[in-house]
Design a protein around this motif. Structure first.
Motif, short mmCIF file in Angstrom:
data_model
loop_
_atom_site.label_atom_id
_atom_site.label_comp_id
_atom_site.label_asym_id
_atom_site.label_seq_id
_atom_site.Cartn_x
_atom_site.Cartn_y
_atom_site.Cartn_z
N THR A 225 20.40 72.40 58.60
CA THR A 225 20.83 73.30 59.67
C THR A 225 20.03 74.59 59.61
O THR A 225 19.85 75.16 58.53
CB THR A 225 22.33 73.64 59.54
N LEU A 226 19.54 75.04 60.75
CA LEU A 226 18.76 76.27 60.81
C LEU A 226 19.68 77.47 60.69
O LEU A 226 20.61 77.64 61.48
CB LEU A 226 17.98 76.34 62.12
N ALA A 227 19.44 78.32 59.67
CA ALA A 227 20.24 79.53 59.48
C ALA A 227 19.57 80.74 60.09
O ALA A 227 20.23 81.60 60.69
CB ALA A 227 20.50 79.76 57.99
N GLN A 228 18.24 80.85 59.93
CA GLN A 228 17.47 81.96 60.49
C GLN A 228 16.06 81.47 60.79
O GLN A 228 15.57 80.51 60.18
CB GLN A 228 17.36 83.13 59.49
N VAL A 229 15.40 82.15 61.73
CA VAL A 229 14.00 81.86 62.02
C VAL A 229 13.29 83.18 62.33
O VAL A 229 13.87 84.08 62.94
CB VAL A 229 13.86 80.87 63.20
N ASP A 230 12.06 83.29 61.87
CA ASP A 230 11.21 84.43 62.21
C ASP A 230 9.91 83.87 62.78
O ASP A 230 9.23 83.06 62.14
CB ASP A 230 10.91 85.29 60.98
N VAL A 231 9.58 84.30 64.00
CA VAL A 231 8.40 83.79 64.70
C VAL A 231 7.24 84.74 64.48
O VAL A 231 7.33 85.93 64.82
CB VAL A 231 8.69 83.63 66.21
N GLN A 232 6.15 84.24 63.92
CA GLN A 232 4.97 85.05 63.68
C GLN A 232 3.76 84.45 64.40
O GLN A 232 3.87 83.40 65.04
CB GLN A 232 4.71 85.19 62.18
N ARG A 233 2.64 85.11 64.31
CA ARG A 233 1.49 84.71 65.11
C ARG A 233 1.01 83.31 64.77
O ARG A 233 0.67 82.53 65.66
CB ARG A 233 0.35 85.71 64.91
N ASP A 234 0.97 82.97 63.50
CA ASP A 234 0.40 81.68 63.12
C ASP A 234 1.34 80.83 62.29
O ASP A 234 0.92 79.86 61.68
CB ASP A 234 -0.92 81.87 62.36
N CYS A 235 2.62 81.17 62.26
CA CYS A 235 3.57 80.34 61.52
C CYS A 235 5.00 80.66 61.93
O CYS A 235 5.27 81.70 62.57
CB CYS A 235 3.40 80.53 60.01
N LEU A 236 5.90 79.76 61.58
CA LEU A 236 7.33 79.98 61.72
C LEU A 236 7.95 79.97 60.33
O LEU A 236 7.67 79.07 59.53
CB LEU A 236 7.98 78.87 62.57
N LEU A 237 8.78 80.96 60.04
CA LEU A 237 9.51 81.02 58.78
C LEU A 237 10.96 80.68 59.08
O LEU A 237 11.61 81.36 59.87
CB LEU A 237 9.40 82.42 58.17
N MET A 238 11.45 79.63 58.44
CA MET A 238 12.80 79.14 58.71
C MET A 238 13.62 79.13 57.44
O MET A 238 13.14 78.68 56.40
CB MET A 238 12.74 77.73 59.29
N LEU A 239 14.83 79.63 57.53
CA LEU A 239 15.79 79.51 56.44
C LEU A 239 16.74 78.38 56.84
O LEU A 239 17.39 78.47 57.89
CB LEU A 239 16.54 80.82 56.25
N ALA A 240 16.77 77.33 56.03
CA ALA A 240 17.52 76.13 56.39
C ALA A 240 18.52 75.77 55.30
O ALA A 240 18.24 75.93 54.11
CB ALA A 240 16.56 74.97 56.64
N ASP A 241 19.67 75.27 55.71
CA ASP A 241 20.73 74.85 54.80
C ASP A 241 20.84 73.34 54.79
O ASP A 241 20.84 72.70 55.85
CB ASP A 241 22.07 75.45 55.22
N ARG A 242 20.96 72.79 53.58
CA ARG A 242 21.23 71.36 53.45
C ARG A 242 22.73 71.11 53.42
O ARG A 242 23.53 72.03 53.26
CB ARG A 242 20.56 70.81 52.19
N GLU A 243 23.09 69.84 53.56
CA GLU A 243 24.50 69.49 53.60
C GLU A 243 25.21 69.83 52.29
O GLU A 243 26.42 70.06 52.28
CB GLU A 243 24.65 68.01 53.92
N ASP A 244 24.46 69.84 51.17
CA ASP A 244 25.09 70.15 49.88
C ASP A 244 25.22 71.65 49.64
O ASP A 244 25.67 72.08 48.58
CB ASP A 244 24.31 69.51 48.72
N GLY A 245 24.82 72.48 50.62
CA GLY A 245 24.98 73.92 50.52
C GLY A 245 23.77 74.67 50.00
O GLY A 245 23.76 75.90 50.01
N THR A 246 22.75 73.95 49.54
CA THR A 246 21.54 74.62 49.06
C THR A 246 20.73 75.12 50.26
O THR A 246 20.71 74.51 51.32
CB THR A 246 20.68 73.69 48.20
N ARG A 247 20.06 76.23 50.05
CA ARG A 247 19.30 76.90 51.11
C ARG A 247 17.82 76.96 50.70
O ARG A 247 17.48 77.22 49.55
CB ARG A 247 19.85 78.29 51.35
N TYR A 248 16.95 76.72 51.66
CA TYR A 248 15.51 76.67 51.42
C TYR A 248 14.78 77.48 52.49
O TYR A 248 15.33 77.76 53.56
CB TYR A 248 14.99 75.22 51.49
#
Length: 511
Positions: A225-248
């Motif tokens: 699940t997408l928690a946050q996203v930051d849009v930059q010129r040459d990339c997207l930075l995404m904070l994502a949560d897995r079903e087990d609660g870990t965040r990447y």
């Protein structure tokens, strides 16, 4: 093309507003319909056409502290007017908006004046009887010579964000500068339609985009699940949560491909408000970890901000209590540490919170400083371990070098580190160990010429034959660590990249 088209729409809206565009009187049925749907509301703005038999009207109803956007429509043969749009989230608070629904009934323009120099405009098109996704334009007219527009809208299945400058006569000053397109699903498209659009889902001032289902479609793994996203010129930075609660953190590159970090601490978040192109701020408890995008495209830890500010680079750690001077490195300790690698390779669960914690894991034994007896002297980097061999540059005191090996009177070194220049230096002019703080920096302090956006660092002091290493921008930190003859400087960036640049592109500044 879309940007120019929307600018034309906005100009038309401004001209109509200035000319006192005459609106059709509201049929009583529309007034009663709005009063029934939102008791106690007042009509703050309106636009439309029609009468009791048929028509189309857009209205901004004052409801509490905000506004509700309504569109009342009645077609030929319909029994009564109906609200085809009734959206309490579509409009910002503040002054009443200006509305314009064209006589063809297929376009709605909304303008919200945040101040005398800031305008936000929304635009939606009606197709097949349904009002479509909203385009957003934020315009800043505060500069006396030009305006700046930021645009957000859907194009080819992606959310697109761009910025463009315009002169005061509405002529574009450049092509739009675009951020990386964000792929979206049909579910996200539906959330942008006029009837469901939430004004707070996209910040028009900063172009931050709030995470929502269907955003970054295809870039997350199953179950994430997408928690946050930051849009930059040459990339997207995404904070994502897995079903087990870990965040990447997931990083999508404009060239294709997505990579993922290890897990981040519980409660970690991206401080997107303070992030900009090439910067990532990861908040953990009371600390912020600042990662910077280096010239090789990787993300590296650059500082820790908590109870104290600690500078970090792939080649060293800065003492917050050490000397601070522009373009000098007297407060830096150089060596290897566990956080020198690229973001995706780091153990983000063990990030240091203090200088003491970071310094305790810094191995300085592999580094040395240039230390000439006379600080005005400079030490040659030779292509071979012998006097008279070709010189790759002469280096000032406190230039850090990674010691690869020692061969008698000579040390095989990489100036700055693994990204630096490789050659040989005489050991008697090096202070080994990297932590001998008695060696004072003797670097030149020169600035890029005014008006220059960047300087190209080259892999050799030869403008005709050398290859570019990277672009050094005005805002980037760098050290002038050496020279080649009278015409060339040797520069080191914060991450240890070393290259050559013509001296003529730098000056001493205004004092």
């Amino acid at each position: 093309m879309q940007m120019k088209r929307l600018a034309g729409f906005l100009l038309m809206l401004m001209l109509l507003a200035a000319s006192g565009f005459c609106e059709t009187a509201l049929p009583q049925e529309v007034v009663d319909l709005c009063a029934s749907a939102h008791p106690g509301s007042k009509i703050a703005a309106q636009s439309g056409w029609g009468d009791a038999s048929r028509g189309q009207f857009a209205l901004a109803l004052r409801t509490g502290e905000g506004y509700t956007l309504c569109i009342a429509e009645k077609g030929e043969g319909d029994a009564a007017y109906a609200l085809t749009v009734d959206n309490e989230e579509a409009l910002p608070n503040g002054e009443p908006p200006s509305l314009l629904i064209d006589t063809g009934g297929d376009s709605l323009f909304i303008r919200c004046d945040e101040s005398e120099t800031e305008q936000i405009s929304l635009h939606s098109v009606r197709q097949d009887g349904v009002w479509g996704p909203v385009d957003i334009v934020y315009r800043d007219t505060s500069h006396p010579e030009y305006d700046v527009e930021r645009y957000v809208g859907l194009l080819n299945g992606c959310l697109c964000i761009s910025t463009q400058g315009w002169d005061k006569n509405e002529n574009p000053l450049s092509e739009p500068e675009s951020l990386m397109p964000v792929p979206v699903s049909e579910a996200y498209v539906e959330s942008l339609r006029l009837g469901a659009f939430d004004f707070d889902s996209i910040n028009p001032y900063t172009m931050q985009v709030r995470a929502a289902p269907g955003l970054c479609a295809g870039l997350l793994e199953a179950g994430e699940t997408l928690a946050q996203v930051d849009v930059q010129r040459d990339c997207l930075l995404m904070l994502a949560d897995r079903e087990d609660g870990t965040r990447y953190i997931r990083i999508a590159e404009h060239t294709g491909g997505v990579r993922q970090t290890g897990p981040v601490p519980q409660g970690a978040y991206m401080d997107t408000f303070h992030m900009w192109d090439g910067r990532l701020f990861l908040g953990v408890d009371d600390n912020f970890f600042n990662f910077s995008r280096a010239h090789d495209g990787g993300w590296y830890l650059k500082s820790i901000q908590g109870q104290e500010l600690v500078s970090i680079s792939p080649i060293g750690i800065g003492d917050p209590e050490g000397p601070v001077s522009t373009m000098r490195n007297d407060g830096m300790y150089y060596g290897r540490h566990p956080w020198s690698g690229e973001l995706a390779q780091l153990d983000l669960l063990s990030l240091p919170a203090t200088y003491e914690e970071a310094a305790a894991q810094l191995d300085t034994s592999c580094y040395a400083f240039v230390s000439n007896p006379n600080p005005a002297d400079r030490l040659h980097l030779r292509a071979e371990p012998k006097k008279g061999a070709a010189s790759l540059g002469k280096f000032y005191n406190r230039t850090p070098v990674l010691v690869l090996s020692v061969e008698g009177d000579w040390a095989h070194v990489a100036v700055g580190g693994e990204r630096g220049l490789e050659g040989y230096m005489m050991t008697k002019y090096l202070v080994m160990g990297g932590d001998s703080q008695q060696v004072a920096s003797a670097f030149e302090q020169l600035f890029m010429l005014e008006g220059m956006e960047s300087v190209t660092l080259l892999n050799a002091p030869d403008a005709a034959r050398a290859e570019a290493i990277c672009e050094l921008r005005q805002v980037d930190a760098y050290f002038i660590i050496g020279v080649v003859g009278e015409d060339w400087l040797v520069l080191m960036t914060w991450d240890g990249t070393v290259g050559y640049a013509p001296r003529e592109l730098f000056w001493e500044g205004n004092g």
